[in-house]
Design a protein around this motif. Sequence first.
Motif: not given
Length: 534
Positions: A420-432, A445-459
Motif C-alpha cells: 500500500a503506497r500512501k500519499s495525500f492530495r492538496e485537499d487533505g484526502t489520504k490515498i492508499y 496484511t491488507f488490514n494492517d496497512k490502514f490507520d483508521v484512528k489517525n487518518d483524515p476525514d476523507n480517505v
Amino acid sequence: MTEFIKKQTANFRNDILSGITVALALVPEAVAFAFVAGVDPLVGLYAAFMVGLITSIFGGRPGMISGATGALAVVMVTLVARGNAMGAPEENLGLYYLFATVILMGIIQVLAGVLKLGKFVRIIPHPVMMGFVNGLAIVIFLSQLGMFKKTINGEKAWLQGEQLYLMIGLVGLTMLIMWGLPKIKQLKKLPEALIAILVVSTIAIISNFDIATVGSFISDGGGEGLKGGLPTLNLETFSKVPFTWESIKFILPYALILAAIGLIESLMTLNLIDDLTETRGNGNKECVAQGSANIVTGLFGGMGGCAMIGQSIINIKGGGRGRLSGIVAAVMLLIFILFGSSYIERVPIAALVGVMFMVVIGTFEWSSFRISNKIPRTDLFVLILVSALTVIFDLAIAVIAGVIVSALVFSWENATRIRARKSFREDGTKIYEIWGPLFFGSITTFNDKFDVKNDPDNVEIDFIESRISDHSALEAIFNIVEKYETVGKTIHLKHLSEECKILLHKSNPKFMKVIINDIDDPRYHIAEDPEAFN
C-alpha cells in the motif's frame, strides 16, 4: 476419404511392430499385478486385453497403452482379502467384490469425463509432474528387482551363483541391443525393444540356460499358465454380491480410491505422451473411455486398469503413434492367451526386465538433478516430496499432496506481495494505492496497512494495481469501509475492475455508494497532440 485413410495408415508398420513389442511387455506386468492383487493371472491378462483395446479405440490419447497396473493392484489386495473373509474359503467372495468394485469404479470415471473433470489436470504444477515421472520410474525399477528372486520352499529368495550372473548378463545384453541398434544407420528404424527380446530369447532357448521364464514366473506365483479362452460375461457377480447398503458401503471407498488413482495416472501419462509427441490428447474423452473399459472388464471378469506409463513409453519410443498400436497390443495379448501361451512362456524374464530398465532410464527426468540448484527451493521440495510419496504410498496421494503443497506455497508467496503506497492530495484526502492480489491469504496484511484512528476525514483506496479474487477479499473491503464509516469518516474505492464491481454489488448493494465511477485511469492517457498517433 482417401486423405483420411492415408493419414490413418501413414504409420502402419511402426504401429504394428510397436504393438507386438508392447504385448510382450504386458504379459509379465499383468501377471505380476494379478499376483499382487491376489487373483488368478488370467484376471490380470483379461483386464489388460479389454482395457487396452477399448481405450485404444475410444480413448483421448492415440498411442497410449492401458492395462492392469500396480498402482491399482496394491489397493485391490486389501479389497480381495476383506471380501474373502466375508464368506467360506471356497466361495472366493473377494474376487466377486473386486469385479463389483471395478464396475462401480468405471461408472465414477465415466461421470468424471461427462462432467469434464479431466480439465483439472491442467492445474498440476510442473514440479509435481516431474516428481510423478521420477517416482513412477523408481517404482518401475523397484518392481523389476523382484524378478531377480525365485521361490524356494514357498519363500522368495535372491538369485545366486550362475543363475544370477546369467540374469544380469541377459538383462545387460537386452539393454545393449536397445541402446546400440538406433545408432546403426541401416537399422535405426527397426523396433529395438522387439529385436532385443527376440535375440535374447533365441540365445536363451538355444543355449538351454537355466533361467527364469514367463512360464516359470507364473508357476512360482501359484498360477497355472497363460492358456485360457475368450473372456465370458461373469453374471455370477450379481448373485454373489448382494445389492444392499452394506455392500455399497464396503465397495464404495475402494471404488472412489481406484477411480481417482486410475484417472490421475492416466491423465498425467496423457500429458507426458503429449509432450513426447508434441500433440494434444483429450482428457475428458480418456476419462469416459477408461471408465467404460473398466465397466466392461468388471462384467467380463477382469481386475480393471488404467494407463501404463512404462508400456506407453515403449510404444512411443518404438514408433507407435496411432490407435492401431494399442489395438495390436491388445489383440496380440489375446492371441498369446488363446494360441501362443506355450511360446510366450519360454520368453526369458531377463529380456523383459532389460526392456523395462531402458524404460526407466528413458522415463526418469535426469534434468531434475541439473536444475536442482536453479529452481526455487519450494519447487525442489515439491518435486522430491511427490517422488518419495509415489514410491512409499501411491500416485493419488503423491499428486494430491504435491498440488496442495504447491497451492499453499503459491498462496503464501502472493500473500506477502500486497503493498500500500500512501500519499495525500492538496485537499487533505489520504490515498492508499494497493498493489498485489487481494485474497484470503493477504487480507491480514491488507488490514494492517490502514490507520483508521489517525487518518483524515476523507480517505480513498485506489485498486489500480490490485484485484479482488475471492469472498474473503470482499469481506475485508466491507470491514474496512464499515470501520471508517463507524468513526464518521468518508471513504471511496477507486479503479475497481468491472468484475470486482459486479461482485461487490451482488454481495452488498449498499456499498456501491462508496465506489467512484469515473474514467480516470492512470494506465490510459489522452494524447494532447493528434500527431502523436502518426
